[in-house]
Design a protein around this motif. Sequence first.
Motif, PDB file in Angstrom:
ATOM      1  N   ARG A   1       1.011  -1.266   0.012  1.00  0.00           N
ATOM      2  CA  ARG A   1      -0.062   0.059   0.027  1.00  0.00           C
ATOM      3  C   ARG A   1       1.087   1.035   0.006  1.00  0.00           C
ATOM      4  NH1 ARG A   1      -5.522  -0.978   1.430  1.00  0.00           N
ATOM      5  NH2 ARG A   1      -6.040  -2.753   0.084  1.00  0.00           N
ATOM      6  N   THR A   2       2.081   1.344   0.623  1.00  0.00           N
ATOM      7  CA  THR A   2       2.713   2.293   0.603  1.00  0.00           C
ATOM      8  C   THR A   2       3.826   2.487  -0.489  1.00  0.00           C
ATOM      9  OG1 THR A   2       4.565   1.266   2.002  1.00  0.00           O
ATOM     10  CG2 THR A   2       2.861   2.624   3.175  1.00  0.00           C
ATOM     11  N   ARG A   3       3.754   1.257  -1.300  1.00  0.00           N
ATOM     12  CA  ARG A   3       4.391   1.314  -2.767  1.00  0.00           C
ATOM     13  C   ARG A   3       5.933   0.987  -2.366  1.00  0.00           C
ATOM     14  NH1 ARG A   3       1.297   5.316  -6.803  1.00  0.00           N
ATOM     15  NH2 ARG A   3      -0.766   4.817  -6.325  1.00  0.00           N
ATOM     16  N   GLY A   4       6.192   0.377  -1.383  1.00  0.00           N
ATOM     17  CA  GLY A   4       7.338   0.042  -1.108  1.00  0.00           C
ATOM     18  C   GLY A   4       8.120   1.198  -0.485  1.00  0.00           C
ATOM     19  N   LEU A   5       7.717   2.253  -0.082  1.00  0.00           N
ATOM     20  CA  LEU A   5       8.395   3.309   0.455  1.00  0.00           C
ATOM     21  C   LEU A   5       8.436   3.382   1.843  1.00  0.00           C
ATOM     22  CD1 LEU A   5       6.447   6.328  -1.406  1.00  0.00           C
ATOM     23  CD2 LEU A   5       8.853   5.133  -1.860  1.00  0.00           C
ATOM     24  N   GLU A   6       9.596   3.701   2.559  1.00  0.00           N
ATOM     25  CA  GLU A   6       9.971   3.635   3.892  1.00  0.00           C
ATOM     26  C   GLU A   6       9.581   4.884   4.454  1.00  0.00           C
ATOM     27  OE1 GLU A   6      10.728   1.028   5.273  1.00  0.00           O
ATOM     28  OE2 GLU A   6      10.917  -0.243   3.412  1.00  0.00           O
ATOM     29  N   PRO A   7       9.490   4.943   5.877  1.00  0.00           N
ATOM     30  CA  PRO A   7       8.941   6.154   6.287  1.00  0.00           C
ATOM     31  C   PRO A   7       9.768   7.292   6.343  1.00  0.00           C
ATOM     32  CG  PRO A   7       9.013   4.504   8.114  1.00  0.00           C
ATOM     33  CD  PRO A   7       9.825   3.752   7.019  1.00  0.00           C
ATOM     34  N   GLU A   8      10.952   7.526   6.052  1.00  0.00           N
ATOM     35  CA  GLU A   8      11.942   8.578   5.604  1.00  0.00           C
ATOM     36  C   GLU A   8      11.443   8.994   4.118  1.00  0.00           C
ATOM     37  OE1 GLU A   8      12.977   5.375   6.471  1.00  0.00           O
ATOM     38  OE2 GLU A   8      14.057   5.975   8.370  1.00  0.00           O
ATOM     39  N   GLU A   9      11.112   7.754   3.285  1.00  0.00           N
ATOM     40  CA  GLU A   9      10.828   8.462   2.017  1.00  0.00           C
ATOM     41  C   GLU A   9       9.557   9.084   1.990  1.00  0.00           C
ATOM     42  OE1 GLU A   9      13.049   5.030  -0.624  1.00  0.00           O
ATOM     43  OE2 GLU A   9      11.611   4.544   0.354  1.00  0.00           O
ATOM     44  N   ILE A  10       8.641   8.558   2.657  1.00  0.00           N
ATOM     45  CA  ILE A  10       7.283   9.057   2.667  1.00  0.00           C
ATOM     46  C   ILE A  10       7.422  10.499   3.310  1.00  0.00           C
ATOM     47  CG2 ILE A  10       4.891   8.896   3.906  1.00  0.00           C
ATOM     48  CD1 ILE A  10       5.217   5.741   3.861  1.00  0.00           C
ATOM     49  N   SER A  11       8.241  10.661   4.500  1.00  0.00           N
ATOM     50  CA  SER A  11       8.232  11.998   4.871  1.00  0.00           C
ATOM     51  C   SER A  11       8.941  12.894   4.077  1.00  0.00           C
ATOM     52  CB  SER A  11       9.361  11.880   6.047  1.00  0.00           C
ATOM     53  OG  SER A  11       9.446  13.028   6.766  1.00  0.00           O
ATOM     54  N   ALA A  12       9.933  12.467   3.268  1.00  0.00           N
ATOM     55  CA  ALA A  12      10.639  13.302   2.235  1.00  0.00           C
ATOM     56  C   ALA A  12       9.606  13.534   0.985  1.00  0.00           C
ATOM     57  CB  ALA A  12      11.695  12.498   1.371  1.00  0.00           C
ATOM     58  N   LEU A  13       8.794  12.962   0.588  1.00  0.00           N
ATOM     59  CA  LEU A  13       7.730  12.909  -0.396  1.00  0.00           C
ATOM     60  C   LEU A  13       6.804  13.846   0.124  1.00  0.00           C
ATOM     61  CD1 LEU A  13       6.761   9.735  -1.880  1.00  0.00           C
ATOM     62  CD2 LEU A  13       8.308  11.432  -2.846  1.00  0.00           C
ATOM     63  N   ALA A  14       6.150  13.865   1.278  1.00  0.00           N
ATOM     64  CA  ALA A  14       5.374  14.941   1.987  1.00  0.00           C
ATOM     65  C   ALA A  14       6.116  16.325   1.938  1.00  0.00           C
ATOM     66  CB  ALA A  14       4.951  14.745   3.237  1.00  0.00           C
ATOM     67  N   ASP A  15       7.591  16.468   2.269  1.00  0.00           N
ATOM     68  CA  ASP A  15       8.152  17.738   2.484  1.00  0.00           C
ATOM     69  C   ASP A  15       8.481  18.246   0.969  1.00  0.00           C
ATOM     70  OD1 ASP A  15       8.292  17.455   5.044  1.00  0.00           O
ATOM     71  OD2 ASP A  15      10.339  16.335   4.885  1.00  0.00           O
ATOM     72  N   GLN A  16       8.483  17.415  -0.004  1.00  0.00           N
ATOM     73  CA  GLN A  16       8.812  17.874  -1.261  1.00  0.00           C
ATOM     74  C   GLN A  16       7.386  18.334  -2.043  1.00  0.00           C
ATOM     75  OE1 GLN A  16      10.250  14.905  -4.064  1.00  0.00           O
ATOM     76  NE2 GLN A  16      11.712  13.970  -2.239  1.00  0.00           N
ATOM     77  N   ARG A  17       6.287  17.663  -1.495  1.00  0.00           N
ATOM     78  CA  ARG A  17       5.031  18.220  -2.164  1.00  0.00           C
ATOM     79  C   ARG A  17       4.743  19.644  -1.186  1.00  0.00           C
ATOM     80  NH1 ARG A  17      -1.026  16.472  -0.354  1.00  0.00           N
ATOM     81  NH2 ARG A  17      -0.307  18.119   1.274  1.00  0.00           N
ATOM     82  N   GLU A  18       5.083  19.841  -0.148  1.00  0.00           N
ATOM     83  CA  GLU A  18       4.841  21.230   0.507  1.00  0.00           C
ATOM     84  C   GLU A  18       5.575  22.221  -0.301  1.00  0.00           C
ATOM     85  OE1 GLU A  18       2.407  21.963   2.765  1.00  0.00           O
ATOM     86  OE2 GLU A  18       1.708  20.293   2.468  1.00  0.00           O
ATOM     87  N   ALA A  19       6.940  21.925  -0.424  1.00  0.00           N
ATOM     88  CA  ALA A  19       7.925  22.802  -0.951  1.00  0.00           C
ATOM     89  C   ALA A  19       7.368  23.055  -2.408  1.00  0.00           C
ATOM     90  CB  ALA A  19       9.184  22.007  -1.026  1.00  0.00           C
ATOM     91  N   VAL A  20       6.819  21.992  -3.252  1.00  0.00           N
ATOM     92  CA  VAL A  20       6.436  22.555  -4.634  1.00  0.00           C
ATOM     93  C   VAL A  20       5.153  23.347  -4.592  1.00  0.00           C
ATOM     94  CG1 VAL A  20       5.399  21.449  -6.494  1.00  0.00           C
ATOM     95  CG2 VAL A  20       7.592  20.509  -5.578  1.00  0.00           C
ATOM     96  N   LEU A  21       4.254  23.082  -3.750  1.00  0.00           N
ATOM     97  CA  LEU A  21       2.962  23.778  -3.575  1.00  0.00           C
ATOM     98  C   LEU A  21       3.157  25.248  -3.299  1.00  0.00           C
ATOM     99  CD1 LEU A  21       0.498  21.402  -2.242  1.00  0.00           C
ATOM    100  CD2 LEU A  21       0.592  22.128  -4.308  1.00  0.00           C
ATOM    101  N   HIS A  22       4.324  25.487  -2.367  1.00  0.00           N
ATOM    102  CA  HIS A  22       4.748  26.919  -2.116  1.00  0.00           C
ATOM    103  C   HIS A  22       5.318  27.492  -2.873  1.00  0.00           C
ATOM    104  CE1 HIS A  22       2.696  26.610   2.222  1.00  0.00           C
ATOM    105  NE2 HIS A  22       3.398  25.393   2.333  1.00  0.00           N
ATOM    106  N   ALA A  23       6.251  26.698  -3.838  1.00  0.00           N
ATOM    107  CA  ALA A  23       7.074  27.448  -4.801  1.00  0.00           C
ATOM    108  C   ALA A  23       6.529  27.707  -6.142  1.00  0.00           C
ATOM    109  CB  ALA A  23       8.277  26.412  -5.085  1.00  0.00           C
ATOM    110  N   ILE A  24       5.596  27.122  -6.613  1.00  0.00           N
ATOM    111  CA  ILE A  24       4.971  27.374  -7.894  1.00  0.00           C
ATOM    112  C   ILE A  24       3.866  28.293  -7.801  1.00  0.00           C
ATOM    113  CG2 ILE A  24       5.291  25.032  -8.583  1.00  0.00           C
ATOM    114  CD1 ILE A  24       2.263  24.513  -8.112  1.00  0.00           C
ATOM    115  N   ARG A  25       4.046  29.160  -9.010  1.00  0.00           N
ATOM    116  CA  ARG A  25       3.169  30.539  -8.984  1.00  0.00           C
ATOM    117  C   ARG A  25       1.889  30.101  -9.323  1.00  0.00           C
ATOM    118  NH1 ARG A  25       5.698  35.252 -12.639  1.00  0.00           N
ATOM    119  NH2 ARG A  25       3.735  35.935 -11.611  1.00  0.00           N
TER     120      ARG A  25
END
Length: 547
Positions: free
Chosen positions: A201-225
Amino acid sequence: MWSPRRRGISLAGQFLVLQVTVLLAVLAVSSVVSVRQADADFHDTRGARLRAAAENLAGTGGVRTGLAEPAPPQSLASYAARTLTIYGASAVYLARPDGTIVASVDPTANGESIDLGDSTVQDLRAWTGDVDDRGERSIAAQVPVIGDRGQLIGIAMVAESYPTLGARARGVLPDLVTFLGFGLALGVAGSWLLARLIKRRTRGLEPEEISALADQREAVLHAIREGVVAVAPDGTVTVMSDSARELLGLDVDGAGRRVSDLGLEPRVADALAAGDDVRDEVLVVGGRVLVLNRNRVRDAGRVVGTVTTLRDRTDLLAMQSELSARESVTETLRAQTHEFNNQLHTISGLIQLGEYDELSAWIGAVTRRRAEITEAVTSRVDDPAVAALLIAKVSLAAERGIGIELAEDTCLPRLDPDLAADVGTVLGNLVDNAVDATVAAGGATVSVRLRDDGDDLVLVQVADSGAGVPPENAADLFRRGYSTKPSDASGRGVGLALVQVVCERRGGAVSVHNDRGAVFTARLPRTATDRTPAQPTDQPTNRGPVR
């Protein structure tokens, strides 16, 4: 994008270890409970047997007689030994009412005291409970020995030592190991399957990777115009970027709320909540021109929501409007240049032929026709910018063999510069579109109607003598990119979309109907408002030529 390295045990492994640890803890607790249960069973079972033995001993005639004598005879010990043998006890005592032992299987115990504790035996009531039997924890039954007059003459106590912890564990361990071992095996198997399910269900991602993806999503959402809005099939907003919130004019984050509860205009709310794919739809929100793109998101072939992007194109619209005006001026100058070249060629020919009288008459006619056109426009249109545009469009249309007529009731006062620019954009695009349609259908005239509607509105109406608009295409006519004409390098489907955006930005509207050709009617409020624009129904009347 970055990807953290995996460290230590995987998420599935951690979950498996946790489950096994929990099961082992349950096994340990169950073992303790089982041992305590064995103690309780031993207490209840042996207590009843020891009490029966003590009652039988206390009721024996020889015991009663011996305890009643001042010096108990040695024969009392035989009674104790016989009770010990019959009932399998570990100790049997006959004692005085104060607890002093007078007869026992072990002669060394004579003279010591039995542990009375909280016993009720001195109150002439039998008692069973735990006692300290010469330093060893035992279960004992104490029964009063009653004399002929009902008085307490002695105490009969039969005791049995508790088995050791090892003995008790050995008693419950076989069943405990069997059942709990089977449960442990099932638990481990279930934990392993659950761990695999979680990993899938987590597509083979570990907690660190899931956390990194969440951080990336937040960064992208705040960065794009561009604004990003994700909506679930039930209309609930799951993601809304800061840019989207700003473009939509929302004070709070809309994530977790239904689109219908955000207080947006109905057209905007419908655009966000719709479930189909859309490309470059133009919306006007709070005076801003937004270009919307919507895509459906699928998971395993099932639609799980939509993602909508919003781009602010207000500045681009202004530039496009200005470019359209400049392009119109360029085309007009080109047409006038062509017309002047032809006139110069005519003048040159007449001079070469020596036809000076004919030359004078021809120049007079051209001058009068130009003056008539200017007079016909300026007498009804007081705004100089709109009048100049209309005069230029007359020359441009004439080059293509199309005459532009002004309706008899045309009357437009001087406008504010901002409104004049919007009227010019609307009029120029509608006239260009009407001329193209008229030429394609072999028509001859285009009718223009400009007037102050008396309700703080400016009416712009352009009618062509073309083939009209098919009813099935009316809804798509103002969509950006839609055109019934072949596409070229400059692109198609921009003019009418620009007209609609300009009208809606001011709180107005544009519509089309057929009347011996297509009739486009635009209403532009003098002051931009957010009210819902009225649907125009005016028909062009009393067409008069611009001569």
